[in-house]
Design a protein around this motif. Structure first.
Motif, PDB file in Angstrom:
ATOM      1  N   ASP A  96       0.840  -1.210   0.000  1.00 28.98           N
ATOM      2  CA  ASP A  96       0.000   0.000   0.000  1.00 28.98           C
ATOM      3  C   ASP A  96       0.873   1.257   0.000  1.00 28.98           C
ATOM      4  O   ASP A  96       0.581   2.233   0.691  1.00 28.98           O
ATOM      5  N   GLU A  97       1.926   1.206  -0.773  1.00 29.01           N
ATOM      6  CA  GLU A  97       2.899   2.301  -0.792  1.00 29.01           C
ATOM      7  C   GLU A  97       2.493   3.355  -1.831  1.00 29.01           C
ATOM      8  O   GLU A  97       1.787   3.061  -2.801  1.00 29.01           O
ATOM      9  N   THR A  98       2.901   4.593  -1.616  1.00 25.33           N
ATOM     10  CA  THR A  98       2.758   5.652  -2.625  1.00 25.33           C
ATOM     11  C   THR A  98       4.155   6.160  -2.961  1.00 25.33           C
ATOM     12  O   THR A  98       5.122   5.866  -2.249  1.00 25.33           O
ATOM     13  N   TRP A  99       4.275   6.928  -4.033  1.00 18.48           N
ATOM     14  CA  TRP A  99       5.587   7.284  -4.585  1.00 18.48           C
ATOM     15  C   TRP A  99       5.641   8.770  -4.901  1.00 18.48           C
ATOM     16  O   TRP A  99       6.272   9.188  -5.868  1.00 18.48           O
ATOM     17  N   ASN A 100       4.964   9.556  -4.065  1.00 19.31           N
ATOM     18  CA  ASN A 100       4.788  10.968  -4.416  1.00 19.31           C
ATOM     19  C   ASN A 100       6.028  11.832  -4.196  1.00 19.31           C
ATOM     20  O   ASN A 100       6.228  12.816  -4.905  1.00 19.31           O
ATOM     21  N   ALA A 101       6.859  11.474  -3.231  1.00 18.06           N
ATOM     22  CA  ALA A 101       8.085  12.258  -3.033  1.00 18.06           C
ATOM     23  C   ALA A 101       9.014  12.070  -4.236  1.00 18.06           C
ATOM     24  O   ALA A 101       9.583  13.046  -4.751  1.00 18.06           O
ATOM     25  N   PHE A 110      16.792   5.403  -8.031  1.00 14.22           N
ATOM     26  CA  PHE A 110      16.658   4.637  -6.796  1.00 14.22           C
ATOM     27  C   PHE A 110      15.349   5.046  -6.131  1.00 14.22           C
ATOM     28  O   PHE A 110      15.246   6.125  -5.560  1.00 14.22           O
ATOM     29  N   ASN A 111      14.343   4.200  -6.260  1.00 12.08           N
ATOM     30  CA  ASN A 111      13.021   4.547  -5.755  1.00 12.08           C
ATOM     31  C   ASN A 111      12.863   4.243  -4.278  1.00 12.08           C
ATOM     32  O   ASN A 111      13.237   3.159  -3.824  1.00 12.08           O
ATOM     33  N   ILE A 112      12.326   5.189  -3.555  1.00  9.46           N
ATOM     34  CA  ILE A 112      11.945   4.948  -2.161  1.00  9.46           C
ATOM     35  C   ILE A 112      10.499   5.415  -2.029  1.00  9.46           C
ATOM     36  O   ILE A 112      10.174   6.549  -2.381  1.00  9.46           O
ATOM     37  N   GLY A 113       9.634   4.541  -1.556  1.00  8.48           N
ATOM     38  CA  GLY A 113       8.228   4.897  -1.376  1.00  8.48           C
ATOM     39  C   GLY A 113       8.062   5.902  -0.247  1.00  8.48           C
ATOM     40  O   GLY A 113       8.978   6.130   0.544  1.00  8.48           O
ATOM     41  N   ASP A 114       6.873   6.499  -0.171  1.00  6.76           N
ATOM     42  CA  ASP A 114       6.649   7.562   0.812  1.00  6.76           C
ATOM     43  C   ASP A 114       6.703   7.042   2.246  1.00  6.76           C
ATOM     44  O   ASP A 114       7.333   7.654   3.115  1.00  6.76           O
ATOM     45  N   ALA A 145       4.671   9.568   4.545  1.00  3.34           N
ATOM     46  CA  ALA A 145       5.973   9.527   5.232  1.00  3.34           C
ATOM     47  C   ALA A 145       5.787   9.921   6.701  1.00  3.34           C
ATOM     48  O   ALA A 145       6.324   9.269   7.603  1.00  3.34           O
ATOM     49  N   MET A 146       5.003  10.976   6.932  1.00  2.32           N
ATOM     50  CA  MET A 146       4.759  11.412   8.320  1.00  2.32           C
ATOM     51  C   MET A 146       4.010  10.333   9.103  1.00  2.32           C
ATOM     52  O   MET A 146       4.317  10.068  10.268  1.00  2.32           O
ATOM     53  N   SER A 147       3.017   9.701   8.453  1.00  5.32           N
ATOM     54  CA  SER A 147       2.277   8.621   9.126  1.00  5.32           C
ATOM     55  C   SER A 147       3.223   7.497   9.511  1.00  5.32           C
ATOM     56  O   SER A 147       3.111   6.926  10.602  1.00  5.32           O
ATOM     57  N   ALA A 148       4.155   7.187   8.591  1.00  6.94           N
ATOM     58  CA  ALA A 148       5.103   6.101   8.881  1.00  6.94           C
ATOM     59  C   ALA A 148       5.986   6.471  10.069  1.00  6.94           C
ATOM     60  O   ALA A 148       6.285   5.621  10.916  1.00  6.94           O
ATOM     61  N   MET A 149       6.384   7.741  10.147  1.00  7.80           N
ATOM     62  CA  MET A 149       7.222   8.139  11.292  1.00  7.80           C
ATOM     63  C   MET A 149       6.431   8.084  12.593  1.00  7.80           C
ATOM     64  O   MET A 149       6.960   7.696  13.635  1.00  7.80           O
ATOM     65  N   ARG A 150       5.155   8.469  12.519  1.00 10.60           N
ATOM     66  CA  ARG A 150       4.318   8.363  13.727  1.00 10.60           C
ATOM     67  C   ARG A 150       4.177   6.913  14.167  1.00 10.60           C
ATOM     68  O   ARG A 150       4.251   6.601  15.347  1.00 10.60           O
TER      69      ARG A 150
END
Lengths: 318, 318
Positions: A73-78, A91-95, B78-83
């Protein structure tokens, strides 16, 4: 049911599948996974340690099992935003994965040990097993190829593991030392078995063994050290193991993998499809005990079956 | 139609609205926005410069106008993952916005100037106007309050701008210098007007004026410098301007805002709802020319109308 503590030594995907099987077959708190950090690197200013994250995500049910890396359930917006700003992103890192990497990088910058950060992440994800980085010092992998030297991900991701490898160097490994946690796990009196997971022998297992003292600790451990083949029918399930072995002029067989780190093994599991290759193990060193199992972990049941086979084999060898 | 180049001096949201209006009313390539970077700070290891991003996103149609900051169609994974990993997150950065911040931080670490990075980002977003950070040196804002000192975002975001301010200090401003690009824009022979946007006088305009030489360049410019009120009917449209003015014992009026930086202005625009306050400007210095306009920029048409009013006022004062 196996009694006592179990150690798994593992790289990323293949190893994580077996450690997931082990964590399900024994009380999860009896399992310690010592994880390769040799392919750690820096991307976008972040300290990326793929194998630890693969373990974290897999053991906690957060991994994207289809893609084979990163979170589900990953997104790739960054990454999309960086591409929109003109950056060449290979080099892809998901959000969500970025969140993990941002927090880890912040904490390392504050002076926290990778071991402590990983323990905190594992706790936050509800894991009962211990995840230990092979060491706290930064280690990076340099791939020497016929056409020049590559940083690991430049070779593995950007160049798609195509340049032919002539040597693999673990920078920083010699200066690293075993953490008190790794040493304690390896010398635990109640240790019943050490399972070396089906991970790439050059890129995932070799760096762990390059941490000073760790190989010797495996050799000296009274607990049986069981290897599990990462190749089946002359091919690797995933990744460049087979291509690398061919490049080094080796046959792509379980025996050839076992021979690379023969000194540490007390037993080896080959795939049931390769049963006829068992005879090759007689010629390894003083003759390495071998057994067969279904090592293709296509689902949770297959992971548990292989875990059980490894535990039973270890018990028989004690 | 105004001929010549126009400079806007701006902080975040309010200023970005007016610069958007200006970019629509004149050939966008004639507009240079000098942007406050006094509230730059470090979050999650990233160099965050909110006002530049607000300008980038607003001028390129990417801003979330309802939320008032960040990008539209944003996600927060990303913020949700850090939380989820146990971090107390009070400073939110969206995933796309993270991409901007990651890339900027990477480039700064490589030694690129903020001015060049911002120019590249503006180009990638298709902007024809120039966006210039007020300086390249890092400046940060420290808020001195009755209950202690705060870093800007600790006060503005975490403490919700509630602690009462006794002083505002721009760390690094004295060591900063005007960039060649800012100096060239301010001394451009074809410069027709300098518009000081309706931004917080303490937090957005004061830091720009604190860059050594910049205030003097405004005073010496032959182009008229036009201020636009950030307060209407005794209130600020957004942000802590009114509360801060009260805290400093000032009336919350356009004249009181203008008086703070009186030396730079050649004319001032107050809101039409406050028309009766125009008389107060007679007592400012040698008497500051004043005009009224609708300064509440609720839509694009209102932004353009205010931009046109400012340009016409400047023309009349030349």
């Amino acid at each position: 049911m196996t009694k006592g503590k179990i150690i798994a030594i593992s790289g990323g995907v293949g190893g994580a599948k077996l450690s997931q099987g082990l964590a399900a077959e024994i009380p999860a708190s009896d399992l310690t996974v010592i994880v390769n950090t040799g392919d750690d690197s820096n991307h976008y200013g972040l300290f990326v340690t793929p194998d630890i994250d693969t373990q974290l995500y897999t053991l906690s049910g957060r991994a994207d099992l289809e893609r084979g890396w990163g979170r589900k359930d990953e997104t790739w917006n960054a990454m999309s935003a960086m591409r929109e700003l003109g950056e060449d992103i290979w080099f892809n890192i998901g959000d969500q994965d970025l969140g993990t990497n941002l927090l880890r990088t912040m904490r390392l910058a504050r002076g926290d040990r990778l071991t402590d950060i990983t323990a905190d992440f594992a706790r936050s994800f509800g894991l009962n097993s211990k995840l230990l980085p092979m060491c706290d010092a930064p280690v990076s992998t340099q791939i020497r190829c016929t056409d020049g030297d590559y940083d690991f991900h430049d070779w593995f991701v950007a160049a798609q593991a195509e340049p032919r490898v002539t040597d693999v160097v673990f920078r920083g490994a010699e200066q690293a030392s075993m953490t008190p946690e790794v040493l304690a796990a390896l010398t635990e009196p109640d240790l019943a078995a050490i399972i070396v997971c089906p991970s790439n022998p050059y890129l995932s297992i070799a760096p762990v063994l390059a941490v000073p003292g760790l190989r010797q600790a495996l050799i000296e451990s009274p607990a049986p050290v069981i290897g599990v083949t990462p190749v089946i029918g002359g091919e690797a399930i995933k990744g460049p193991t087979a291509t690398m072995m061919q490049g080094f002029g080796k046959p792509v067989t379980a025996a050839a993998v076992a021979a690379m780190h023969l000194d540490i093994f007390n037993g080896y599991i080959i795939d049931e499809r390769d049963a006829e290759q068992a005879a090759e193990f007689v010629h390894l060193g003083a003759g390495l005990p071998v057994t067969t199992a279904n090592t293709l972990m296509i689902d949770m049941s297959a992971k548990r079956n292989l875990a059980r086979a490894a535990l039973e084999f270890a018990k028989a060898l004690r």
